[in-house]
Write a protein that holds these residues in place. Structure first.
Motif, PDB file in Angstrom:
ATOM      1  N   LEU A  35     -46.713  57.532  44.912  1.00 36.28           N
ATOM      2  CA  LEU A  35     -45.267  57.364  44.800  1.00 36.28           C
ATOM      3  C   LEU A  35     -44.608  58.672  44.378  1.00 36.28           C
ATOM      4  CD1 LEU A  35     -45.165  53.941  42.976  1.00 36.28           C
ATOM      5  CD2 LEU A  35     -44.327  54.388  45.268  1.00 36.28           C
ATOM      6  N   PRO A  36     -43.317  58.820  44.666  1.00 32.00           N
ATOM      7  CA  PRO A  36     -42.599  60.002  44.164  1.00 32.00           C
ATOM      8  C   PRO A  36     -42.411  59.909  42.649  1.00 32.00           C
ATOM      9  CG  PRO A  36     -41.121  58.579  45.415  1.00 32.00           C
ATOM     10  CD  PRO A  36     -42.495  58.005  45.539  1.00 32.00           C
ATOM     11  N   SER A  37     -41.500  60.661  42.109  1.00 31.65           N
ATOM     12  CA  SER A  37     -41.340  60.729  40.651  1.00 31.65           C
ATOM     13  C   SER A  37     -40.981  59.364  40.058  1.00 31.65           C
ATOM     14  CB  SER A  37     -40.258  61.740  40.293  1.00 31.65           C
ATOM     15  OG  SER A  37     -38.985  61.230  40.638  1.00 31.65           O
ATOM     16  N   ARG A  38     -41.274  59.234  38.792  1.00 32.75           N
ATOM     17  CA  ARG A  38     -41.067  57.977  38.070  1.00 32.75           C
ATOM     18  C   ARG A  38     -39.599  57.562  38.060  1.00 32.75           C
ATOM     19  NH1 ARG A  38     -43.708  56.331  32.483  1.00 32.75           N
ATOM     20  NH2 ARG A  38     -45.473  57.013  33.706  1.00 32.75           N
ATOM     21  N   GLY A  51     -32.695  48.083  44.102  1.00 28.50           N
ATOM     22  CA  GLY A  51     -33.120  47.162  45.150  1.00 28.50           C
ATOM     23  C   GLY A  51     -33.034  45.715  44.699  1.00 28.50           C
ATOM     24  N   ALA A  52     -33.433  45.449  43.467  1.00 27.76           N
ATOM     25  CA  ALA A  52     -33.356  44.088  42.937  1.00 27.76           C
ATOM     26  C   ALA A  52     -31.906  43.647  42.766  1.00 27.76           C
ATOM     27  CB  ALA A  52     -34.099  43.998  41.614  1.00 27.76           C
ATOM     28  N   LEU A  53     -31.065  44.538  42.314  1.00 23.75           N
ATOM     29  CA  LEU A  53     -29.655  44.191  42.147  1.00 23.75           C
ATOM     30  C   LEU A  53     -28.996  43.918  43.494  1.00 23.75           C
ATOM     31  CD1 LEU A  53     -27.644  43.820  39.888  1.00 23.75           C
ATOM     32  CD2 LEU A  53     -27.023  46.217  40.123  1.00 23.75           C
ATOM     33  N   PHE A  54     -29.310  44.727  44.485  1.00 23.71           N
ATOM     34  CA  PHE A  54     -28.780  44.506  45.829  1.00 23.71           C
ATOM     35  C   PHE A  54     -29.331  43.212  46.418  1.00 23.71           C
ATOM     36  CE2 PHE A  54     -28.968  45.254  50.458  1.00 23.71           C
ATOM     37  CZ  PHE A  54     -27.608  45.317  50.702  1.00 23.71           C
ATOM     38  N   GLY A  55     -30.603  42.947  46.206  1.00 29.64           N
ATOM     39  CA  GLY A  55     -31.196  41.704  46.683  1.00 29.64           C
ATOM     40  C   GLY A  55     -30.572  40.476  46.043  1.00 29.64           C
ATOM     41  N   ALA A  56     -30.258  40.575  44.764  1.00 32.52           N
ATOM     42  CA  ALA A  56     -29.598  39.461  44.078  1.00 32.52           C
ATOM     43  C   ALA A  56     -28.196  39.245  44.635  1.00 32.52           C
ATOM     44  CB  ALA A  56     -29.530  39.728  42.576  1.00 32.52           C
ATOM     45  N   LEU A  57     -27.505  40.318  44.922  1.00 36.00           N
ATOM     46  CA  LEU A  57     -26.164  40.204  45.480  1.00 36.00           C
ATOM     47  C   LEU A  57     -26.196  39.538  46.860  1.00 36.00           C
ATOM     48  CD1 LEU A  57     -23.118  41.009  45.337  1.00 36.00           C
ATOM     49  CD2 LEU A  57     -23.784  43.087  46.539  1.00 36.00           C
ATOM     50  N   ILE A  58     -27.095  39.981  47.700  1.00 38.12           N
ATOM     51  CA  ILE A  58     -27.193  39.424  49.046  1.00 38.12           C
ATOM     52  C   ILE A  58     -27.649  37.966  48.995  1.00 38.12           C
ATOM     53  CG2 ILE A  58     -28.465  39.613  51.219  1.00 38.12           C
ATOM     54  CD1 ILE A  58     -26.309  41.720  50.831  1.00 38.12           C
ATOM     55  N   THR A  59     -28.643  37.668  48.181  1.00 38.17           N
ATOM     56  CA  THR A  59     -29.151  36.303  48.100  1.00 38.17           C
ATOM     57  C   THR A  59     -28.119  35.363  47.488  1.00 38.17           C
ATOM     58  OG1 THR A  59     -31.346  37.243  47.774  1.00 38.17           O
ATOM     59  CG2 THR A  59     -31.101  34.911  47.345  1.00 38.17           C
ATOM     60  N   VAL A  95     -39.641  45.343  48.878  1.00 40.65           N
ATOM     61  CA  VAL A  95     -39.485  46.032  50.159  1.00 40.65           C
ATOM     62  C   VAL A  95     -39.024  47.469  49.940  1.00 40.65           C
ATOM     63  CG1 VAL A  95     -38.100  46.085  52.270  1.00 40.65           C
ATOM     64  CG2 VAL A  95     -39.116  43.951  51.508  1.00 40.65           C
ATOM     65  N   VAL A  96     -38.069  47.665  49.057  1.00 46.58           N
ATOM     66  CA  VAL A  96     -37.581  49.019  48.775  1.00 46.58           C
ATOM     67  C   VAL A  96     -38.695  49.883  48.193  1.00 46.58           C
ATOM     68  CG1 VAL A  96     -36.002  50.342  47.307  1.00 46.58           C
ATOM     69  CG2 VAL A  96     -35.177  48.342  48.542  1.00 46.58           C
ATOM     70  N   LEU A  97     -39.475  49.331  47.287  1.00 46.47           N
ATOM     71  CA  LEU A  97     -40.580  50.093  46.703  1.00 46.47           C
ATOM     72  C   LEU A  97     -41.664  50.389  47.733  1.00 46.47           C
ATOM     73  CD1 LEU A  97     -40.903  48.403  43.224  1.00 46.47           C
ATOM     74  CD2 LEU A  97     -39.991  50.668  43.740  1.00 46.47           C
ATOM     75  N   SER A  98     -41.875  49.481  48.665  1.00 42.90           N
ATOM     76  CA  SER A  98     -42.895  49.731  49.685  1.00 42.90           C
ATOM     77  C   SER A  98     -42.480  50.862  50.618  1.00 42.90           C
ATOM     78  CB  SER A  98     -43.173  48.465  50.486  1.00 42.90           C
ATOM     79  OG  SER A  98     -42.117  48.186  51.364  1.00 42.90           O
ATOM     80  N   LEU A  99     -41.187  51.088  50.756  1.00 42.41           N
ATOM     81  CA  LEU A  99     -40.726  52.201  51.589  1.00 42.41           C
ATOM     82  C   LEU A  99     -40.975  53.554  50.937  1.00 42.41           C
ATOM     83  CD1 LEU A  99     -37.358  50.731  52.877  1.00 42.41           C
ATOM     84  CD2 LEU A  99     -39.493  51.002  54.150  1.00 42.41           C
TER      85      LEU A  99
END
Length: 88
Positions: free
Chosen positions: A27-30, A40-48, A70-74
């Motif tokens: 992974l890139p930097s922490r 990603g979780a905040l965006f996912g909560a908004l969409i869901t 999904v965002v982390l897998s990218l």
């Protein structure tokens, strides 16, 4: 909605923290990973939440975790490079 957003941020942070500790070499930097997981979780909560409507807190949190994953897998890089053999 506030508690759904707060819960999704906590779950996104926990997921990205676990990814940093298990896959640090891929992974890139922490800071990037932690920020991407939370956003990603905040965006996912908004969409869901927009798709399901109010009253489905568990579904909203599951959607938040799914989008964060999904965002982390990218952000993942391959474990090792593939080498071509010189014989071909």
């Amino acid at each position: 909605m506030f508690w759904e957003a707060f819960g999704s941020v906590v779950l996104g942070f926990a997921l990205s923290w676990a990814a940093v500790h298990r896959l640090a070499d891929r992974l890139p930097s922490r800071r990037v990973v932690l920020g991407a997981g939370v956003l990603g979780a905040l965006f996912g909560a908004l969409i869901t939440h927009a798709a399901l409507g109010p009253g489905y807190a568990l579904g909203t949190l599951l959607g938040a975790v799914a989008v964060a994953a999904v965002v982390l897998s990218l952000l993942l890089r391959p474990a090792r490079r593939l080498r071509r053999s010189a014989a071909t």
